[in-house]
Design an enzyme around this catalytic site. Structure first.
Site, short mmCIF file in Angstrom:
data_model
loop_
_atom_site.label_atom_id
_atom_site.label_comp_id
_atom_site.label_asym_id
_atom_site.label_seq_id
_atom_site.Cartn_x
_atom_site.Cartn_y
_atom_site.Cartn_z
N ASP A 63 81.06 53.31 26.49
CA ASP A 63 81.77 52.37 27.38
C ASP A 63 81.61 50.95 26.86
OD1 ASP A 63 82.48 54.32 29.49
OD2 ASP A 63 80.31 54.41 29.77
N ASP A 65 81.40 47.24 28.49
CA ASP A 65 81.28 46.49 29.73
C ASP A 65 81.45 45.00 29.48
OD1 ASP A 65 80.75 48.87 31.06
OD2 ASP A 65 78.58 48.66 30.83
N ASP A 143 67.25 44.77 32.25
CA ASP A 143 66.02 45.56 32.14
C ASP A 143 65.29 45.40 30.81
OD1 ASP A 143 67.99 46.92 30.74
OD2 ASP A 143 67.91 48.72 31.98
#
Length: 437
Positions: A63, A65, A143
């Site tokens: 993907d 993003d 993160d």
């Protein structure tokens, strides 16, 4: 485990993308079009996260993003085919042709307890994350450092605020900020850590790894439905075996799937020929070959020993074997649902796989044809093959089921007729009615 100095920069390190093999042609056309459109409207916009990381590693991202300073409502006004989603993390899905691109807004740093920010429980877990900020704060609240790289395909530059580019080149997976606090904010980061380490071949830095064993208790706070979805990502990405080994090492298996550590033999999860390891390796092989995966198959393996042990107890208490098995299945699955919300479509297949094992083992003449025609036969047969390979089922029986699938019609009939006992016709014997006098 390796050490890495945690550096947060006041200004991003700007890196020429082309010098490291990145060009706009590598980007999904839909995502590239969205970045151009947002920037043309006067807002900053870049690609971020796993897609940038994977491009730098030479992998094809799944993907692409996009992240921007424009807020979700603004994105919806800019793109006619945009749809806002999410409650905990509000963002936009923008459709370009047949593609759907995720567009999120820069997030601010957590400030637990502040009115207007995300609401957090007493344990520090983030429940909502919809306070918007700038790119600097957005980078710091991500993160891992390798997931905090921003790629602007229009300007052709990488922006690095937290040393992610350096960590990626060194093969290091490092949590941004204090690992214990970050794992408490979102315990799913524990699972993401083992997924990235196993799939990307990264070594965790000392601080991140040291915090993981104690943080495993935070997984109990994650909604069971989300844990099931995350477990699928872990085990269906082609690296299930190394991922599972890391999960077992840090105690995550005992938290998510205690049935494995309580009921499976040590050889099942430590030996390369153990039942669990064979199932994980088989799953990885199917991913590499591009074959479809059945989530029920792996979970049937994980809970198999627990079902057998529970069924044995019910049988010892005087229950009939079949009823004891079915009762055991209900008990084990009910216990699992408190930790993982396994959908009905998955548990139904698991039930059939388990229930058919006794029929495969006994090979009754009148059942063989029906079993071969059963829609779950292939899954149940593959399950029996694994059991035989691990030494927990009869290899001769396993070979017989393999051979009968390859046999011609006449040979198949002969193989069935050669079985001891029962009737070979496959038809049930009709009972004669008693005449009423």
């Amino acid at each position: 485990m390796t050490k890495s100095r945690h550096r947060v920069l006041s200004e991003p390190r700007v890196i020429e993308a082309r010098q490291h093999g990145l060009s706009p042609s590598d980007v999904n056309p839909g995502a590239l079009k969205i970045v151009h459109a947002i920037q043309a409207a006067g807002f900053s916009a870049e690609l971020v996260g796993g897609c940038v990381r994977d491009l730098l590693l030479g992998h094809r991202p799944k993907d692409f993003d996009v992240v921007t300073e424009a807020e979700p409502d603004t994105i919806q006004n800019l793109f006619r085919r945009a749809r806002l989603i999410g409650r905990r993390f509000r963002l936009a899905h923008v459709r370009v042709g047949r593609e759907v691109v995720e567009v999120s807004t820069y997030r601010a740093l957590p400030n637990v307890g502040d009115d207007g920010y995300e609401v957090s429980e007493g344990d520090g877990r983030i429940l909502r994350d919809n306070v918007f900020g700038d790119r600097d704060s957005d980078a710091r609240r991500r993160d891992f450092s390798v997931n905090a790289l921003y790629y602007d395909p229009v300007e052709g530059v990488l922006l690095d605020y937290v040393g992610g580019f350096e960590d990626l080149n060194a093969g290091i997976l490092r949590m941004i900020g204090k690992p214990a606090r970050r794992f408490r904010e979102d315990p799913v980061r524990l699972l993401r850590a083992v997924r990235f380490a196993s799939r990307l071949g990264l070594m965790m830095d000392a601080g991140t790894e040291a915090a993981m064993p104690d943080a495993r208790l935070f997984l109990q706070k994650v909604p069971p439905a989300r844990l099931f979805d995350e477990s699928l990502k872990l085990l269906q990405n082609g690296y299930a075996e190394p991922t599972f080994r890391l999960m077992h090492r840090y105690g995550f298996v005992a938290e998510l799937l205690p049935e494995i550590t309580r009921h499976h033999l040590a050889g099942d999860i430590e030996s390369r020929t153990g039942l669990v390891m064979l199932a994980l390796r088989s799953t990885d092989d199917r991913v590499r070959m591009g074959k479809p995966l059945n989530a029920a198959f792996l979970y049937a393996v994980f809970f198999w020993r627990a079902v057998c042990d529970q069924a044995s107890r019910f049988t010892e208490e005087g229950g009939a074997p079949v009823q004891s098995l079915h009762r055991a299945i209900s008990v084990v699955l009910a216990g699992a649902q408190s930790r993982l919300t396994i959908p009905r479509r998955v548990t139904a297949v698991m039930f059939d796989i388990w229930d058919m094992q006794r029929h495969l083992e006994k090979r009754r003449k009148n059942m063989v044809t029906r079993l071969l025609e059963h829609r779950r036969f292939r899954a149940a047969y593959d399950f029996y093959l694994l059991r035989a390979a691990s030494g927990s089922a009869d290899q001769t029986v396993s070979n017989w089921w393999t051979d009968i699938q390859k046999a011609s019609v006449s040979s198949r009939v002969q193989m069935i007729n050669d079985l001891a006992g029962g009737r070979g016709s496959g038809r049930r014997r009709k009972r004669r009615r008693r005449s009423v006098k």
